[in-house]
Design a protein around this motif. Sequence first.
Motif, PDB file in Angstrom:
ATOM      1  N   ARG A 136      -0.091  12.078  -2.480  1.00  0.00           N
ATOM      2  CA  ARG A 136       1.222  12.638  -2.154  1.00  0.00           C
ATOM      3  C   ARG A 136       2.245  11.551  -2.384  1.00  0.00           C
ATOM      4  N   THR A 137       3.454  11.945  -2.788  1.00  0.00           N
ATOM      5  CA  THR A 137       4.520  10.945  -2.898  1.00  0.00           C
ATOM      6  C   THR A 137       5.812  11.532  -2.339  1.00  0.00           C
ATOM      7  N   ARG A 138       6.591  10.676  -1.704  1.00  0.00           N
ATOM      8  CA  ARG A 138       7.824  11.128  -1.077  1.00  0.00           C
ATOM      9  C   ARG A 138       8.949  10.214  -1.535  1.00  0.00           C
ATOM     10  N   GLN A 139      10.039  10.789  -2.030  1.00  0.00           N
ATOM     11  CA  GLN A 139      11.175   9.969  -2.450  1.00  0.00           C
ATOM     12  C   GLN A 139      11.981   9.576  -1.228  1.00  0.00           C
ATOM     13  N   VAL A 140      12.046   8.283  -0.964  1.00  0.00           N
ATOM     14  CA  VAL A 140      12.713   7.784   0.230  1.00  0.00           C
ATOM     15  C   VAL A 140      14.207   7.580  -0.033  1.00  0.00           C
ATOM     16  N   ALA A 141      14.540   7.201  -1.259  1.00  0.00           N
ATOM     17  CA  ALA A 141      15.944   6.975  -1.618  1.00  0.00           C
ATOM     18  C   ALA A 141      16.114   7.090  -3.125  1.00  0.00           C
ATOM     19  N   ALA A 142      17.292   7.502  -3.537  1.00  0.00           N
ATOM     20  CA  ALA A 142      17.632   7.553  -4.962  1.00  0.00           C
ATOM     21  C   ALA A 142      19.106   7.219  -5.088  1.00  0.00           C
ATOM     22  N   VAL A 143      19.400   6.100  -5.719  1.00  0.00           N
ATOM     23  CA  VAL A 143      20.784   5.701  -5.958  1.00  0.00           C
ATOM     24  C   VAL A 143      20.889   5.337  -7.430  1.00  0.00           C
ATOM     25  N   GLY A 144      21.604   6.135  -8.172  1.00  0.00           N
ATOM     26  CA  GLY A 144      21.713   5.920  -9.616  1.00  0.00           C
ATOM     27  C   GLY A 144      20.321   5.964 -10.238  1.00  0.00           C
ATOM     28  N   ASN A 145      19.986   4.940 -10.995  1.00  0.00           N
ATOM     29  CA  ASN A 145      18.689   4.905 -11.675  1.00  0.00           C
ATOM     30  C   ASN A 145      17.570   4.311 -10.830  1.00  0.00           C
ATOM     31  N   VAL A 146      17.907   3.882  -9.634  1.00  0.00           N
ATOM     32  CA  VAL A 146      16.914   3.246  -8.766  1.00  0.00           C
ATOM     33  C   VAL A 146      16.375   4.255  -7.753  1.00  0.00           C
ATOM     34  N   LYS A 147      15.063   4.392  -7.729  1.00  0.00           N
ATOM     35  CA  LYS A 147      14.446   5.318  -6.781  1.00  0.00           C
ATOM     36  C   LYS A 147      13.353   4.588  -6.005  1.00  0.00           C
ATOM     37  N   LEU A 148      13.267   4.895  -4.712  1.00  0.00           N
ATOM     38  CA  LEU A 148      12.229   4.305  -3.872  1.00  0.00           C
ATOM     39  C   LEU A 148      11.297   5.419  -3.396  1.00  0.00           C
ATOM     40  N   HIS A 149       9.992   5.236  -3.631  1.00  0.00           N
ATOM     41  CA  HIS A 149       9.003   6.238  -3.266  1.00  0.00           C
ATOM     42  C   HIS A 149       8.014   5.681  -2.257  1.00  0.00           C
ATOM     43  N   GLU A 150       7.571   6.535  -1.336  1.00  0.00           N
ATOM     44  CA  GLU A 150       6.463   6.173  -0.461  1.00  0.00           C
ATOM     45  C   GLU A 150       5.263   7.018  -0.899  1.00  0.00           C
ATOM     46  N   ASP A 151       4.233   6.341  -1.401  1.00  0.00           N
ATOM     47  CA  ASP A 151       3.044   7.039  -1.918  1.00  0.00           C
ATOM     48  C   ASP A 151       1.921   7.026  -0.884  1.00  0.00           C
ATOM     49  N   ASP A 152       1.265   8.153  -0.689  1.00  0.00           N
ATOM     50  CA  ASP A 152      -0.001   8.182   0.055  1.00  0.00           C
ATOM     51  C   ASP A 152      -1.110   7.976  -0.972  1.00  0.00           C
ATOM     52  N   ILE A 153      -1.955   6.972  -0.749  1.00  0.00           N
ATOM     53  CA  ILE A 153      -3.013   6.698  -1.724  1.00  0.00           C
ATOM     54  C   ILE A 153      -4.370   6.608  -1.034  1.00  0.00           C
ATOM     55  N   VAL A 154      -5.415   6.946  -1.784  1.00  0.00           N
ATOM     56  CA  VAL A 154      -6.773   6.875  -1.256  1.00  0.00           C
ATOM     57  C   VAL A 154      -7.625   6.096  -2.257  1.00  0.00           C
ATOM     58  N   SER A 155      -8.407   5.145  -1.717  1.00  0.00           N
ATOM     59  CA  SER A 155      -9.197   4.280  -2.591  1.00  0.00           C
ATOM     60  C   SER A 155     -10.505   4.952  -2.977  1.00  0.00           C
ATOM     61  N   THR A 156     -11.199   4.374  -3.929  1.00  0.00           N
ATOM     62  CA  THR A 156     -12.503   4.884  -4.382  1.00  0.00           C
ATOM     63  C   THR A 156     -13.520   4.874  -3.241  1.00  0.00           C
ATOM     64  N   THR A 157     -13.268   4.033  -2.208  1.00  0.00           N
ATOM     65  CA  THR A 157     -14.178   3.986  -1.057  1.00  0.00           C
ATOM     66  C   THR A 157     -13.723   4.913   0.068  1.00  0.00           C
ATOM     67  N   GLY A 158     -12.626   5.645  -0.136  1.00  0.00           N
ATOM     68  CA  GLY A 158     -12.157   6.589   0.871  1.00  0.00           C
ATOM     69  C   GLY A 158     -11.103   6.026   1.823  1.00  0.00           C
ATOM     70  N   PHE A 159     -10.744   4.752   1.653  1.00  0.00           N
ATOM     71  CA  PHE A 159      -9.726   4.144   2.520  1.00  0.00           C
ATOM     72  C   PHE A 159      -8.341   4.703   2.178  1.00  0.00           C
ATOM     73  N   ARG A 160      -7.617   5.142   3.198  1.00  0.00           N
ATOM     74  CA  ARG A 160      -6.297   5.732   2.981  1.00  0.00           C
ATOM     75  C   ARG A 160      -5.193   4.806   3.472  1.00  0.00           C
ATOM     76  N   THR A 161      -4.116   4.730   2.714  1.00  0.00           N
ATOM     77  CA  THR A 161      -2.971   3.931   3.144  1.00  0.00           C
ATOM     78  C   THR A 161      -1.710   4.446   2.460  1.00  0.00           C
ATOM     79  N   LYS A 162      -0.566   3.816   2.789  1.00  0.00           N
ATOM     80  CA  LYS A 162       0.699   4.140   2.130  1.00  0.00           C
ATOM     81  C   LYS A 162       1.114   2.958   1.278  1.00  0.00           C
TER      82      LYS A 162
END
Lengths: 205, 205
Positions: free
Chosen positions: B19-45
């Motif tokens: 999942r990804t969430r856009q936290v901010a967008a100003v002009g051409n600059v965008k900040l995203h918070e990604d939910d990621i899961v590793s090959t071992t099942g570990f989840r983080t942002k």
Amino acid sequence: MKSTRPLFRRSPKQWRMTRTRQVAAVGNVKLHEDDIVSTTGFRTKHLRLSLHDFAIIVPVLDKNRFVFIWNYRHPIQGWELELPAGLMDDGEGPETCARRELREETGYSARNWTNIGWLHTTPGISAQRAHVFLATGLRKGKARLEPYERMNTRIITVKKAYQLLHEGKLVHSSTVSALSLAEKALLRTPSVEKDSRGWHHRRHI
Amino acid sequence: MKSTRPLFRRSPKQWRMTRTRQVAAVGNVKLHEDDIVSTTGFRTKHLRLSLHDFAIIVPVLDKNRFVFIWNYRHPIQGWELELPAGLMDDGEGPETCARRELREETGYSARNWTNIGWLHTTPGISAQRAHVFLATGLRKGKARLEPYERMNTRIITVKKAYQLLHEGKLVHSSTVSALSLAEKALLRTPSVEKDSRGWHHRRHI
């Protein structure tokens, strides 16, 4: 003695900030939109990203070898060859950070530490600095990776590393910069190994 | 022939984005918070900053000289010595950008362009790349600065530039990296000037 001050000057100031607005804040990363006015009266907006500084280490092992890491990074969705590096914790000094990161990422600790410069990573948007350290007199230990870190230590000869750099095969800008800063320092640094007569050998790149 | 591919690999993938969430967008600059899961099942942002790539140019003038800029940057609130560089416009290729930025920032145009590599500027948070170009056969013109740009052209000998680099006086990481990539290319590049007998001289750093 020649000045060793970096070519960075605070004056004459070109912009004055009249207002700043925090657009986003996630953990230690903050994005600001600044209203600025120039010395000639021209007004505009400027983005500013607040990032922690980091330390990057050139770890010199015996036999003219470097300790690198083969590092997986989510934002680039891939692996690249880098020098060990890490963000400074709140209140942590650059050298303390360098010592901690080298140990955590590679397991190595070092007897001798030299600060060989600092760099702006992306001055168009952020004041973040990379503090570059040369580490010699390495002793092997056990790496302690964070759960989100995916990296493996790679031992590479000094000669091979500069060859990779000059061939454009190293794609991590801070790694390339740190190796460049280290080039002269390496020629000056006596090897920590002594030969049978107790003489220090100089490293040659 | 040796491979000239950079040391950057897309596999094996270590993280999958759920999942990804856009936290901010100003002009051409965008900040995203990604939910990621590793090959071992570990989840983080993981934070991810979207920035345009840029081109940075090593402009080689006659008499073994470089064209630099002394550039004021708001985020660092100061001046530093940099190579000409600029962000790529939407849909613009790296070389087109390099040609445009060299002309706009310094007034110079160049006959010969060589792409000598690319770099990740801050892979811990962004996939931004700096595309590095060597430009020779320069012709002087008039700079056309943007209203927010504050910079002056500085002509510096090749020898002096590498001396500044090795002394840790250049603090712009991309400039240091670009000069390092250019070092070998410069030794290979025949000077665009010929002597009275029509021979090309090689540049020596």
